[in-house]
Design a protein around this motif. Structure first.
Motif, short mmCIF file in Angstrom:
data_model
loop_
_atom_site.label_atom_id
_atom_site.label_comp_id
_atom_site.label_asym_id
_atom_site.label_seq_id
_atom_site.Cartn_x
_atom_site.Cartn_y
_atom_site.Cartn_z
N ALA A 29 0.83 -1.20 0.00
CA ALA A 29 0.00 0.00 0.00
C ALA A 29 0.87 1.25 0.00
O ALA A 29 0.54 2.25 -0.65
N LEU A 30 1.98 1.20 0.71
CA LEU A 30 2.88 2.35 0.76
C LEU A 30 3.53 2.59 -0.60
O LEU A 30 3.73 3.74 -1.01
N GLY A 31 3.84 1.51 -1.33
CA GLY A 31 4.40 1.67 -2.66
C GLY A 31 3.40 2.30 -3.63
O GLY A 31 3.76 3.16 -4.43
N ARG A 32 2.15 1.86 -3.54
CA ARG A 32 1.09 2.45 -4.37
C ARG A 32 0.93 3.94 -4.05
O ARG A 32 0.80 4.78 -4.95
N PHE A 33 0.93 4.25 -2.77
CA PHE A 33 0.82 5.64 -2.31
C PHE A 33 1.99 6.47 -2.82
O PHE A 33 1.82 7.59 -3.32
N ALA A 34 3.21 5.92 -2.73
CA ALA A 34 4.41 6.65 -3.14
C ALA A 34 4.36 7.02 -4.61
O ALA A 34 4.69 8.15 -5.00
N TYR A 35 3.94 6.08 -5.45
CA TYR A 35 3.92 6.34 -6.89
C TYR A 35 2.84 7.38 -7.24
O TYR A 35 3.05 8.25 -8.09
N ALA A 36 1.70 7.30 -6.56
CA ALA A 36 0.61 8.23 -6.85
C ALA A 36 0.98 9.66 -6.47
O ALA A 36 0.76 10.61 -7.24
N ILE A 37 1.58 9.84 -5.29
CA ILE A 37 1.93 11.21 -4.91
C ILE A 37 3.12 11.72 -5.70
O ILE A 37 3.26 12.93 -5.88
N LEU A 38 3.96 10.82 -6.19
CA LEU A 38 5.04 11.25 -7.07
C LEU A 38 4.48 11.98 -8.29
O LEU A 38 4.95 13.05 -8.67
N LEU A 92 12.15 2.36 -10.16
CA LEU A 92 11.79 1.23 -9.32
C LEU A 92 10.37 0.76 -9.62
O LEU A 92 10.08 -0.44 -9.60
N GLY A 93 9.49 1.72 -9.90
CA GLY A 93 8.12 1.35 -10.25
C GLY A 93 8.04 0.55 -11.53
O GLY A 93 7.13 -0.26 -11.71
N LEU A 94 9.00 0.76 -12.43
CA LEU A 94 9.00 0.04 -13.70
C LEU A 94 9.58 -1.37 -13.57
O LEU A 94 9.16 -2.29 -14.26
N VAL A 97 8.76 -3.33 -2.88
CA VAL A 97 10.10 -2.75 -2.95
C VAL A 97 10.02 -1.23 -3.06
O VAL A 97 10.79 -0.50 -2.42
N VAL A 98 9.08 -0.75 -3.87
CA VAL A 98 8.87 0.70 -3.98
C VAL A 98 8.51 1.28 -2.62
O VAL A 98 8.98 2.36 -2.23
N GLY A 99 7.67 0.55 -1.87
CA GLY A 99 7.28 1.01 -0.54
C GLY A 99 8.45 1.10 0.41
O GLY A 99 8.59 2.07 1.18
N VAL A 100 9.32 0.09 0.39
CA VAL A 100 10.51 0.11 1.25
C VAL A 100 11.42 1.27 0.86
O VAL A 100 11.92 2.01 1.73
N TYR A 101 11.64 1.45 -0.43
CA TYR A 101 12.51 2.53 -0.90
C TYR A 101 11.90 3.89 -0.54
O TYR A 101 12.64 4.83 -0.20
N TYR A 102 10.58 3.99 -0.61
CA TYR A 102 9.92 5.25 -0.27
C TYR A 102 10.19 5.63 1.18
O TYR A 102 10.42 6.81 1.49
N VAL A 103 10.18 4.66 2.08
CA VAL A 103 10.49 4.95 3.48
C VAL A 103 11.92 5.48 3.59
O VAL A 103 12.18 6.47 4.29
N ALA A 104 12.87 4.82 2.91
CA ALA A 104 14.25 5.30 2.93
C ALA A 104 14.33 6.73 2.38
O ALA A 104 15.05 7.58 2.92
N GLN A 105 13.59 6.99 1.34
CA GLN A 105 13.59 8.33 0.73
C GLN A 105 13.01 9.37 1.69
O GLN A 105 13.52 10.49 1.78
N GLN A 106 11.96 9.00 2.42
CA GLN A 106 11.35 9.93 3.36
C GLN A 106 12.29 10.23 4.52
O GLN A 106 12.35 11.36 4.99
N PRO A 149 12.40 -8.44 -9.20
CA PRO A 149 11.29 -7.61 -8.72
C PRO A 149 11.22 -7.47 -7.20
O PRO A 149 10.57 -6.56 -6.69
N SER A 150 11.85 -8.36 -6.44
CA SER A 150 11.79 -8.27 -4.98
C SER A 150 13.17 -8.08 -4.35
O SER A 150 13.35 -8.29 -3.16
N ASP A 151 14.15 -7.66 -5.15
CA ASP A 151 15.53 -7.57 -4.70
C ASP A 151 15.83 -6.18 -4.12
O ASP A 151 16.02 -5.21 -4.85
N LEU A 152 15.87 -6.09 -2.80
CA LEU A 152 16.12 -4.80 -2.15
C LEU A 152 17.57 -4.33 -2.35
O LEU A 152 17.84 -3.13 -2.38
N ALA A 153 18.51 -5.27 -2.46
CA ALA A 153 19.90 -4.88 -2.67
C ALA A 153 20.07 -4.16 -4.00
O ALA A 153 20.72 -3.11 -4.09
#
Length: 515
Positions: free
Chosen positions: A50-59, A248-250, A256-265, A401-405
């Motif tokens: 849900a956080l990844g979906r939110f991150a892309y929408a507000i972007l 990342l969204g692509l 993964v987008v959600g995790v990265y969004y937290v790091a970005q915030q 698609p699920s590789d955080l590294a």
């Protein structure tokens, strides 16, 4: 201008910047206190998807808002400094112009929700309500830019560091029960509207109602045309901070987008130490340029640049050395984003010189500045995908698609491109001003080494102790060294309470067409 008057003017400018700096440091602490609860709620309750979906929408919506401001968040200071019109009429022109452009953007997003949600299920609120958040975002920025012209940074702190983040956190809890699917997005809308209200109230108190103002279409078109270089510079600088999310969204999953969004915030907290100086630095620089005092501009860039780098470096060390625990606070899944967080923090520190240099370049060499910014963005895009591939090959253990590294690749590309941009922009500004502009001081080196050593000791503590006592130890050791070795009497003005210089008499000159 006599030597005495020039020295008095420079002292007044530094005092203005110091007062704004103190207010912004306080705002940073408030923003930090408010942002953590939201990330905790979003990560623990809504989840990474849900956080990844939110991150892309507000972007997408924030990019639309960035374009819709047409560079007025910085260009308004120059307009107010030069105009012979009533100032509230100038602000009225800016608000009307931005309302038109923001509404066009909102309509486009309403009819093309796929731009925000990438094929995910779209509710009625997602389709027709959320895109219109562009309007309060734009109007709040314009209102706060006008207030900053008179040194009113407290309004920005109240709106963006207190009201906006706390409404976001509280609303996200309320909407869990009312609309769990759209809860994060509706919370964002509520926070944007609250920030707008907190921005318009002081704007009306300062400027009053624009009596006698009438929309003048040629004036609006002229205002838009003159701000194109500023708008482009703002959009490119903003895009450099969001290109990583797009990539990342692509290539990666929403989690993964959600995790990265937290790091970005988390990293954006460090960024705010830098960008929050823009509203106060812009008016000071425009006044010095109007007076033809290039040496003063160079001094202002050096001074603010050192304050920002000194503060950012300390916070970066504290958050970077404890990055695994910081990300783990949001949830176990998020701890794997510690590598991305470290790269993003480094990127913000190396970007400081570029952003401070740009605060002057947008007025004296806007086209060259824009060309450098485009080159930086191109370099970031060119490096991102190869770095994703390299990190996935050498560090990744999961499917891509699920590789955080591998997801840390865009963050590393951002750091490299921003570092390159800092070198180019500071060199250009030094040549144009014929004065040194570098904020670097060698005292930063022993401060980093000392705090780094303390941080390595703190990493041996249990995680709860590392995040409490360890962070404090890192900040105290760094601050002590930089204070005694690096801060001159002018630097220490940042921490001295004093009466704010009067900004009620800006330089007033007739509008002149750019050469």
């Amino acid at each position: 201008m006599t030597t005495l008057n020039k020295e008095e003017a420079e002292a007044k400018d530094i005092a203005i910047l110091a007062k704004g700096g103190r207010t912004n440091v306080f705002g940073f602490l408030l923003r930090l206190a408010a942002r953590i609860p939201f990330l905790f709620i979003a990560g623990r309750i809504y989840g990474a998807d849900a956080l990844g979906r939110f991150a892309y929408a507000i972007l997408v919506t924030e990019f639309t808002a960035q374009l819709a401001t047409l560079g007025l968040t910085r260009g308004l200071a120059e307009k107010l400094a030069r105009t012979k019109k009533d100032e509230n009429h100038v602000v009225g022109d800016a608000l009307l112009l931005s309302l038109i452009t923001a509404s066009i953007g909102a309509v486009i997003l309403s009819f093309l929700p796929i731009l925000m949600f990438r094929g995910a299920p779209v509710s009625f609120a997602d389709h027709w309500l959320f895109p219109w958040v562009v309007v309060p975002l734009v109007w709040a920025d314009i209102a706060l830019a006008a207030l900053a012209f008179y040194g009113d940074i407290a309004a920005s702190v109240k709106a963006q560091a207190i009201i906006e983040p706390w409404v976001l956190s509280i609303s996200s809890v309320i909407f869990i029960w009312i609309a769990p699917h759209e809860g994060l997005l509706l919370s964002y809308v509520a926070s944007a509207v609250a920030a707008l209200a907190a921005s318009l109230y002081p704007l009306l108190k300062r400027f009053g109602w624009p009596h006698g103002w009438r929309p003048h279409i040629p004036t609006l078109f002229s205002l838009a045309r003159r701000n194109i270089p500023l708008a482009a510079a703002d959009a490119i600088e903003w895009s450099s901070r969001r290109l990583d999310i797009v990539l990342l969204g692509l290539f990666f999953s929403s989690s993964v987008v959600g995790v990265y969004y937290v790091a970005q915030q988390v990293a954006s907290l460090v960024q705010k130490l830098k960008t929050s100086f823009d509203p106060i630095l812009g008016p000071v620089i425009t006044r010095s340029l109007e007076a033809g005092d290039k040496a003063a501009v160079a001094n202002q860039v050096r001074q603010v640049g050192f304050w920002i780098i000194a503060a950012q470096t300390g916070v970066t060390l504290a958050l970077g050395l404890t990055s695994h625990g910081v990300m783990g606070l949001v949830g176990p899944r998020f701890a794997g984003g510690d590598g991305a967080l470290c790269f993003l923090l480094v990127a913000e520190v190396v970007a400081a010189t570029a952003v401070i240099s740009e605060a002057a370049l947008i007025y004296i060499a806007p086209k060259t500045n824009m060309a450098i910014s485009i080159a930086m963005l191109s370099l970031q895009a060119a490096l991102s995908i190869p770095l994703i591939s390299v990190l996935h090959k050498h560090l990744g253990h999961n499917p891509l698609p699920s590789d955080l590294a591998a997801a840390a690749g865009p963050a590393l590309a951002l750091a490299i491109s921003l570092g390159t941009g800092s070198i180019l922009k500071s060199c250009l500004l030094r040549r144009l001003l014929k004065a040194p502009v570098s904020p670097w001081k060698w005292a930063l080196l022993p401060a980093v080494i000392g705090a780094g050593a303390v941080g390595m000791v703190a990493r041996q503590f249990p995680e709860w102790l590392e995040l409490s006592l360890g962070v404090i130890m890192i900040l105290v050791s760094y601050s002590s060294i930089i204070w005694y070795l690096g801060f001159s009497p002018e630097d220490r003005m940042l921490f001295k309470r004093q009466k704010m210089p009067d900004l009620a008499e800006p330089v007033m000159k007739a509008d002149e067409e750019e050469a």
